[in-house]
Scaffold this active site. Structure first.
Site, PDB file in Angstrom:
ATOM      1  N   HIS B  79      41.023  43.935  24.560  1.00 52.57           N
ATOM      2  CA  HIS B  79      39.776  43.343  25.081  1.00 52.57           C
ATOM      3  C   HIS B  79      39.976  42.920  26.537  1.00 52.57           C
ATOM      4  O   HIS B  79      39.160  43.236  27.408  1.00 52.57           O
ATOM      5  CB  HIS B  79      39.358  42.151  24.224  1.00 52.57           C
ATOM      6  CG  HIS B  79      38.247  41.328  24.807  1.00 52.57           C
ATOM      7  ND1 HIS B  79      36.943  41.762  24.817  1.00 52.57           N
ATOM      8  CD2 HIS B  79      38.246  40.120  25.410  1.00 52.57           C
ATOM      9  CE1 HIS B  79      36.180  40.837  25.410  1.00 52.57           C
ATOM     10  NE2 HIS B  79      36.948  39.831  25.776  1.00 52.57           N
ATOM     11  N   ASP B 108      27.680  58.313  54.320  1.00 52.97           N
ATOM     12  CA  ASP B 108      28.407  58.398  53.037  1.00 52.97           C
ATOM     13  C   ASP B 108      29.675  57.578  53.194  1.00 52.97           C
ATOM     14  O   ASP B 108      29.872  56.913  54.213  1.00 52.97           O
ATOM     15  CB  ASP B 108      28.755  59.867  52.703  1.00 52.97           C
ATOM     16  CG  ASP B 108      28.976  60.060  51.196  1.00 52.97           C
ATOM     17  OD1 ASP B 108      29.723  59.264  50.594  1.00 52.97           O
ATOM     18  OD2 ASP B 108      28.387  60.997  50.613  1.00 52.97           O
ATOM     19  N   TRP B 144      47.030  40.587  27.489  1.00 56.44           N
ATOM     20  CA  TRP B 144      46.780  41.436  28.673  1.00 56.44           C
ATOM     21  C   TRP B 144      47.746  41.096  29.796  1.00 56.44           C
ATOM     22  O   TRP B 144      47.955  41.895  30.690  1.00 56.44           O
ATOM     23  CB  TRP B 144      45.336  41.293  29.147  1.00 56.44           C
ATOM     24  CG  TRP B 144      45.063  40.113  30.035  1.00 56.44           C
ATOM     25  CD1 TRP B 144      44.738  38.862  29.640  1.00 56.44           C
ATOM     26  CD2 TRP B 144      45.097  40.095  31.469  1.00 56.44           C
ATOM     27  NE1 TRP B 144      44.582  38.048  30.741  1.00 56.44           N
ATOM     28  CE2 TRP B 144      44.778  38.779  31.878  1.00 56.44           C
ATOM     29  CE3 TRP B 144      45.349  41.044  32.466  1.00 56.44           C
ATOM     30  CZ2 TRP B 144      44.730  38.395  33.219  1.00 56.44           C
ATOM     31  CZ3 TRP B 144      45.299  40.649  33.803  1.00 56.44           C
ATOM     32  CH2 TRP B 144      44.985  39.340  34.157  1.00 56.44           C
ATOM     33  N   SER B 171      43.796  54.427  41.405  1.00 60.08           N
ATOM     34  CA  SER B 171      42.348  54.513  41.593  1.00 60.08           C
ATOM     35  C   SER B 171      41.840  53.369  42.461  1.00 60.08           C
ATOM     36  O   SER B 171      41.080  53.587  43.415  1.00 60.08           O
ATOM     37  CB  SER B 171      41.662  54.503  40.228  1.00 60.08           C
ATOM     38  OG  SER B 171      40.292  54.210  40.356  1.00 60.08           O
ATOM     39  N   SER B 172      42.281  52.154  42.154  1.00 59.91           N
ATOM     40  CA  SER B 172      41.806  50.987  42.912  1.00 59.91           C
ATOM     41  C   SER B 172      42.242  51.049  44.357  1.00 59.91           C
ATOM     42  O   SER B 172      41.481  50.718  45.269  1.00 59.91           O
ATOM     43  CB  SER B 172      42.357  49.698  42.303  1.00 59.91           C
ATOM     44  OG  SER B 172      41.780  49.470  41.064  1.00 59.91           O
ATOM     45  N   HIS B 255      46.562  36.274  40.417  1.00 63.32           N
ATOM     46  CA  HIS B 255      45.570  35.367  40.972  1.00 63.32           C
ATOM     47  C   HIS B 255      44.660  36.022  41.989  1.00 63.32           C
ATOM     48  O   HIS B 255      43.444  35.893  41.875  1.00 63.32           O
ATOM     49  CB  HIS B 255      46.150  34.045  41.483  1.00 63.32           C
ATOM     50  CG  HIS B 255      45.030  33.051  41.517  1.00 63.32           C
ATOM     51  ND1 HIS B 255      44.549  32.457  40.384  1.00 63.32           N
ATOM     52  CD2 HIS B 255      44.203  32.689  42.505  1.00 63.32           C
ATOM     53  CE1 HIS B 255      43.491  31.740  40.686  1.00 63.32           C
ATOM     54  NE2 HIS B 255      43.250  31.860  41.973  1.00 63.32           N
ATOM     55  N   GLU B 257      43.850  38.953  41.810  1.00 67.23           N
ATOM     56  CA  GLU B 257      43.029  39.784  40.929  1.00 67.23           C
ATOM     57  C   GLU B 257      41.777  39.044  40.451  1.00 67.23           C
ATOM     58  O   GLU B 257      40.686  39.610  40.397  1.00 67.23           O
ATOM     59  CB  GLU B 257      43.869  40.236  39.724  1.00 67.23           C
ATOM     60  CG  GLU B 257      43.082  40.855  38.575  1.00 67.23           C
ATOM     61  CD  GLU B 257      42.484  42.208  38.907  1.00 67.23           C
ATOM     62  OE1 GLU B 257      42.890  42.810  39.911  1.00 67.23           O
ATOM     63  OE2 GLU B 257      41.596  42.650  38.152  1.00 67.23           O
ATOM     64  N   TYR B 259      40.175  36.817  41.997  1.00 69.41           N
ATOM     65  CA  TYR B 259      39.214  36.772  43.104  1.00 69.41           C
ATOM     66  C   TYR B 259      38.662  38.146  43.423  1.00 69.41           C
ATOM     67  O   TYR B 259      37.532  38.266  43.908  1.00 69.41           O
ATOM     68  CB  TYR B 259      39.833  36.086  44.326  1.00 69.41           C
ATOM     69  CG  TYR B 259      40.026  34.615  44.055  1.00 69.41           C
ATOM     70  CD1 TYR B 259      38.936  33.856  43.658  1.00 69.41           C
ATOM     71  CD2 TYR B 259      41.250  34.013  44.122  1.00 69.41           C
ATOM     72  CE1 TYR B 259      39.090  32.525  43.344  1.00 69.41           C
ATOM     73  CE2 TYR B 259      41.404  32.673  43.808  1.00 69.41           C
ATOM     74  CZ  TYR B 259      40.321  31.939  43.417  1.00 69.41           C
ATOM     75  OH  TYR B 259      40.465  30.629  43.095  1.00 69.41           O
ATOM     76  N   SER B 270      24.763  36.244  47.523  1.00 68.95           N
ATOM     77  CA  SER B 270      24.339  35.977  48.901  1.00 68.95           C
ATOM     78  C   SER B 270      23.285  36.973  49.380  1.00 68.95           C
ATOM     79  O   SER B 270      22.653  36.746  50.411  1.00 68.95           O
ATOM     80  CB  SER B 270      25.552  36.020  49.840  1.00 68.95           C
ATOM     81  OG  SER B 270      26.533  35.102  49.414  1.00 68.95           O
ATOM     82  N   HIS B 304      49.889  28.160  39.422  1.00 70.25           N
ATOM     83  CA  HIS B 304      49.076  27.309  38.542  1.00 70.25           C
ATOM     84  C   HIS B 304      48.803  27.965  37.191  1.00 70.25           C
ATOM     85  O   HIS B 304      48.278  27.321  36.300  1.00 70.25           O
ATOM     86  CB  HIS B 304      47.778  26.853  39.228  1.00 70.25           C
ATOM     87  CG  HIS B 304      46.781  27.924  39.478  1.00 70.25           C
ATOM     88  ND1 HIS B 304      46.000  27.947  40.597  1.00 70.25           N
ATOM     89  CD2 HIS B 304      46.414  29.004  38.752  1.00 70.25           C
ATOM     90  CE1 HIS B 304      45.196  29.000  40.549  1.00 70.25           C
ATOM     91  NE2 HIS B 304      45.435  29.650  39.439  1.00 70.25           N
ATOM     92  N   HIS B 305      49.167  29.245  37.050  1.00 72.35           N
ATOM     93  CA  HIS B 305      49.078  29.868  35.723  1.00 72.35           C
ATOM     94  C   HIS B 305      50.319  29.556  34.893  1.00 72.35           C
ATOM     95  O   HIS B 305      50.399  29.942  33.739  1.00 72.35           O
ATOM     96  CB  HIS B 305      48.931  31.383  35.856  1.00 72.35           C
ATOM     97  CG  HIS B 305      47.670  31.800  36.558  1.00 72.35           C
ATOM     98  ND1 HIS B 305      46.499  32.023  35.882  1.00 72.35           N
ATOM     99  CD2 HIS B 305      47.394  31.994  37.862  1.00 72.35           C
ATOM    100  CE1 HIS B 305      45.556  32.363  36.749  1.00 72.35           C
ATOM    101  NE2 HIS B 305      46.074  32.350  37.959  1.00 72.35           N
ATOM    102  N   THR B 330      34.989  27.208  48.079  1.00 68.06           N
ATOM    103  CA  THR B 330      34.086  27.583  46.989  1.00 68.06           C
ATOM    104  C   THR B 330      32.888  26.644  46.958  1.00 68.06           C
ATOM    105  O   THR B 330      31.749  27.076  46.760  1.00 68.06           O
ATOM    106  CB  THR B 330      34.829  27.552  45.640  1.00 68.06           C
ATOM    107  OG1 THR B 330      36.074  28.232  45.790  1.00 68.06           O
ATOM    108  CG2 THR B 330      34.016  28.219  44.559  1.00 68.06           C
ATOM    109  N   LYS B 333      30.366  27.569  49.534  1.00 68.17           N
ATOM    110  CA  LYS B 333      29.491  28.681  49.130  1.00 68.17           C
ATOM    111  C   LYS B 333      28.358  28.181  48.246  1.00 68.17           C
ATOM    112  O   LYS B 333      27.195  28.549  48.425  1.00 68.17           O
ATOM    113  CB  LYS B 333      30.305  29.755  48.396  1.00 68.17           C
ATOM    114  CG  LYS B 333      31.407  30.346  49.234  1.00 68.17           C
ATOM    115  CD  LYS B 333      31.874  31.689  48.731  1.00 68.17           C
ATOM    116  CE  LYS B 333      30.913  32.784  49.102  1.00 68.17           C
ATOM    117  NZ  LYS B 333      30.921  33.106  50.527  1.00 68.17           N
ATOM    118  N   ARG B 452      44.892  29.328  22.070  1.00 71.80           N
ATOM    119  CA  ARG B 452      44.254  30.642  22.164  1.00 71.80           C
ATOM    120  C   ARG B 452      45.110  31.678  21.455  1.00 71.80           C
ATOM    121  O   ARG B 452      46.248  31.409  21.069  1.00 71.80           O
ATOM    122  CB  ARG B 452      44.042  31.020  23.631  1.00 71.80           C
ATOM    123  CG  ARG B 452      45.317  31.171  24.404  1.00 71.80           C
ATOM    124  CD  ARG B 452      45.078  31.309  25.893  1.00 71.80           C
ATOM    125  NE  ARG B 452      44.586  32.629  26.257  1.00 71.80           N
ATOM    126  CZ  ARG B 452      44.791  33.202  27.468  1.00 71.80           C
ATOM    127  NH1 ARG B 452      45.450  32.557  28.405  1.00 71.80           N
ATOM    128  NH2 ARG B 452      44.319  34.393  27.734  1.00 71.80           N
TER     129      ARG B 452
END
Lengths: 311, 538
Positions: B79, B108, B144, B171-172, B255, B257, B259, B270, B304-305, B330, B333, B452
């Protein structure tokens, strides 16, 4: 406050709110909404920090969402609102950059103070080694004061929970009950073990935590922290439990198929009882000699002092 | 303004390739490739949702009723991987493909053939990843995040997962190179960097993040592969390795990732909020600098993870302070979006509803983020449902809601047809109610002590889990609603004007609806009033 335990089963919200107020519950309540303050000085400080953070967030939310709601009602095109053309305001932008910094300092300051205290594991009265295995916990009593101990046992999920949790077992999780420290019968499904970790109250206990195979995490919410149990690494933590009781937790780091089935039970008893129990275990462990000791200790563990009346 | 939403109008510059193979498989057109990305991510959302269906169904009641614990772990792992790499990221790339050239006045993407390859790698990568469900030993089941030593205990799914991630990374990276090359080289004359729409800015910054961190992930998973198959001991303590080092490397990727999955959403909001407020974006330059600050901070907060792995006090204090700093840009924004609405002339078409719900619900996810940054509190929250609630608020009601809002917003431009506003509102209100029924109680579960990634739990957690599962079942109807609304619009929708929304600004609204197959073959003349954010000097 203790009466909240017997109110289990009454209508949800009331019980949940009572649980929020009540301190020394080893188990979550149905419909519980919030963290509980736990049974150590540290856990209470952590709880206060959590509540402080929550209140700050709610206050900011009221301001920001309030402004949005006002805007949504006041500046509707359907009510004839005409769009302004401004797109900056230096004063406002400065304020909402500076004020959050002050708020963050107000959060970071108490957090830092608690962290410094939590990191101080020296000057402990005794040491217990915790080892995570797939899927059980190993406990070693290393020393009390200057006296070394050799008590070691393995703590596994209790048989009733273990049978009930089998896929389509047909057994009822609600039927798995046990008496808590104060004699109240409570559901202990997946939160009970064969041999609990017996600890003394009002004692600074140092834990050294490691893993044997994969990473686990030792967590008893009432003590206020969790610690990863990592192979090849020894972490240390401390606690000082003020109230005798049975406190339950679970492995908190995914560790394979039975990750959900390796509970932790801490039984906190008054110092004198603890010394008596530990010396009995030590006698068994040393008498049985090294190889037999691990087997002997668990067998003897149920002889731990029976639950005294509620404090 | 008048638009003829028919093919005839576009004939003079419409040379669409004929035949399915030429049109779609060999495509080098940014609009077609954007469509492919969006269709692919829609399929992946459905696959990922199906996995979560297994999870939520098993968790509806205490006791194991449906699946074995190991299969449950396969579902949580798949998932996560499918939703992150298959659904959220490709849908943002799809939006980038469709919109960036039209927003900067380019004909293009800069590298059209690489664009084709970037997309067509993905179906193969996901066939390999999803194929692990059918091999002996089953799919990856270590989460994951793939923490060793657990993640390499699996069967040969380890190798397939690692190679699938390599392909997704390629790809990315190619997609990002393309986006950067397009934005830096192909802007129409007069489209200065600080005149670009914020969505384009958000993607420019995101693309740099991707190029910086996808190789880090590739390195981490390659070390897993060699630990598993070639006897190395990068993360094996018995051989002198360090399991925690994996976590440091992984979260150095991980991290930024997260964002990568939210900055383009900031860009979308925006665009949408000024349009339906009929007012220029408040603090355009502050918005751009806030995006850049968040991107920079994302590289220095990974610890922090890992507050519970036993870092030294100094490290924990540093990561706490650095993490809390993110709240400042943040916050800027969020305040700027609200200020954009303030004094506007608001209407509440579907894109605006999704954008407003994004601002509120993403902010709730941000609040729990600030709480999680407080290390002592995190010792309690870590690895509980509180964290699950937090990241679903930022990724579902954050990233996914922004994507849905963007699709409603630009759909008239893509297809030349309006959608049915009533049904879209039903879709919105249904989603916003059930998503909160689904995820809000998970805060309570986490605070009450539910870890979890467990397939079964004590009966005290039964009630909120039941509520959460009801919310999930409500949410499973929404892809069908969305598909039906878009399908109906494509077939029967009212023709859309070139400027489909009254307050819409930006170059994409100066071309007809539907956008011709090729746009801006000659660069447009940039007039400030066409820009989404009006006064660009602030």
């Amino acid at each position: 406050m203790k009466a909240a335990g017997s109110m289990q089963g009454k209508l949800g919200l009331g019980v949940a709110l009572t649980a929020v107020a009540g301190a020394a519950h080893a188990l979550a309540e149905p419909w519980q909404l919030n963290m509980t303050p736990g049974v150590t000085q540290t856990s209470r400080e952590v709880y206060d920090l959590h509540m402080w953070g929550l209140y700050v967030c709610i206050a900011i939310g009221v301001v920001v969402f309030g402004a949005m709601i006002v805007a949504m009602f006041k500046f509707r095109k359907s009510k004839g609102a005409v769009a302004a053309t401004w797109s900056h305001n230096t004063v406002a932008e400065t304020i909402w950059t500076i004020v959050p910094i002050l708020i963050l300092v107000a959060l970071a300051w108490p957090a830092t103070k608690i962290m410094i205290k939590m990191a101080y594991t020296e000057q402990s009265d005794m040491t217990v080694k915790i080892t995570g295995y797939q899927w059980k916990w190993g406990y070693d009593y290393i020393n009390v004061g200057d006296k070394p101990y050799h008590v070691h046992f393995i703590s596994r999920i209790d048989t009733r929970s273990d049978h009930t949790r089998e896929l389509r077992s047909g057994m009822d999780p609600w039927a798995v009950k046990d008496k808590d420290y104060n004699g109240v019968e409570r559901n202990t499904y997946l939160l009970d073990v064969d041999h609990p970790l017996v600890l003394p109250t009002d004692t600074k206990i140092r834990f050294v935590v490691t893993g044997d195979d994969v990473i686990h995490a030792w967590w008893v919410p009432q003590l206020g922290w969790k610690q990863d149990a990592i192979p090849g690494i020894i972490n240390d933590d401390w606690t000082n439990i003020h109230e005798p009781g049975i406190y339950r937790g679970q492995c908190a780091e995914l560790c394979g198929q039975d990750h959900g089935f390796m509970p932790i039970v801490v039984k906190a008893v008054p110092k004198a009882e603890f010394s008596k129990w530990l010396d009995e275990q030590e006698a068994l462990a040393t008498k049985a000699d090294a190889p037999a000791a691990p087997a002997a200790a668990p067998a003897a563990a149920p002889s731990a002092p029976s639950a005294p009346s509620a404090p | 303004m008048t638009t003829h939403a028919t093919a005839h109008h576009d004939d003079h510059h419409d040379d669409k390739p004929h035949g399915f193979l030429h049109r779609w498989v060999f495509s080098t057109n940014h609009k077609d490739i954007g469509t492919l990305y969006l269709i692919f991510s829609f399929i992946m959302v459905c696959v990922g949702a199906a996995f979560s269906g297994v999870i939520r169904t098993e968790l509806m009641k205490p006791g194991l009723q449906f699946v074995q614990p190991y299969f449950f772990n396969e579902m949580t792992t798949m998932h996560g991987l499918v939703m992150i790499f298959g659904a959220i990221m490709p849908s943002f790339v799809g939006l980038a493909n469709w919109m960036i050239p039209m927003m900067i006045g380019a004909p293009d993407m800069a590298l059209p053939r690489m664009n084709n390859w970037s997309f067509w790698i993905l179906p193969f990568a996901f066939c390999m990843l999803l194929g692990t469900l059918f091999i002996p030993g089953g799919a990856p089941a270590g989460g994951w995040t793939m923490y060793p030593p657990l993640s390499i205990q699996g069967g040969d799914s380890v190798a397939m997962m690692v190679f699938a991630i390599h392909l997704m990374g390629i790809s990315s990276i190619m997609g990002s190179i393309n986006i950067i090359a397009t934005i830096l080289n192909m802007r129409a004359p007069g489209m200065d960097l600080l005149k670009m729409p914020v969505f384009v800015w958000s993607w420019l910054i995101t693309a740099f993040l991707l190029i910086a961190v996808m190789p880090v992930l590739a390195g981490a998973v390659t070390m897993l592969l060699t630990d598993r198959y070639f006897g190395t001991s990068f993360f094996n303590a018995a051989g002198g390795g360090d399991p925690v080092m994996y976590q440091h490397i992984f979260w150095f990727f991980g991290h930024p990732e997260v964002y990568i999955m939210i900055l383009p959403a900031f860009g979308i909001i925006s665009e949408i909020v000024p349009t339906f407020s009929r007012k220029p974006l408040f603090g355009y330059q502050a918005m751009v600098y806030a995006l850049a600050s968040i991107a920079f901070l994302s590289f220095i907060v990974w610890g922090h993870h890992m507050f519970t792995v036993g870092m030294p006090l100094g490290g924990e204090l540093y990561f706490m302070y650095a993490t809390m700093l993110i709240a400042i840009p943040t916050g800027v924004k969020v305040f700027n979006w609200v200020s954009t609405m303030w004094g506007g002339s608001l209407t509440f078409e579907a894109p605006m509803l999704w954008a407003i719900s994004f601002i509120v619900l993403f902010t709730i996810g941000g609040f729990s983020g600030v709480m999680l940054a407080l290390v002592p509190a995190d010792f309690q929250y870590q690895d509980t449902y509180f964290v699950v609630a937090h990241f679903h608020y930022v990724l579902v009601t954050g990233a996914l809601f922004a994507i849905i809002g963007a699709i409603y917003y630009w759909w008239p431009k893509w297809t030349g047809r309006m959608y049915n506003e009533t049904w879209a509102k039903v879709h919105f209100w249904w989603s916003v109610v059930f998503v909160n029924v689904l995820f809000f109680p998970q805060h309570f579960l986490g605070l009450a002590g539910m870890p979890r990634r467990i397939p079964d739990y004590n009966v005290a957690f039964a009630d909120w889990n039941f509520v959460s599962t009801i919310g999930a079942y409500g949410m499973y109807l929404t892809p069908f609603m969305f598909f039906f609304i878009l399908w109906h619009s494509k077939k029967h929708g009212a023709p859309a004007a070139a400027r489909a929304w009254e307050g819409a600004r930006g170059l994409e609204w100066t071309v007809p609806s539907p956008a011709p197959f090729h746009t801006f073959a000659t660069p447009p003349v940039i007039r400030n009033e066409d820009l989404a954010h009006g006064d660009v000097s602030h």
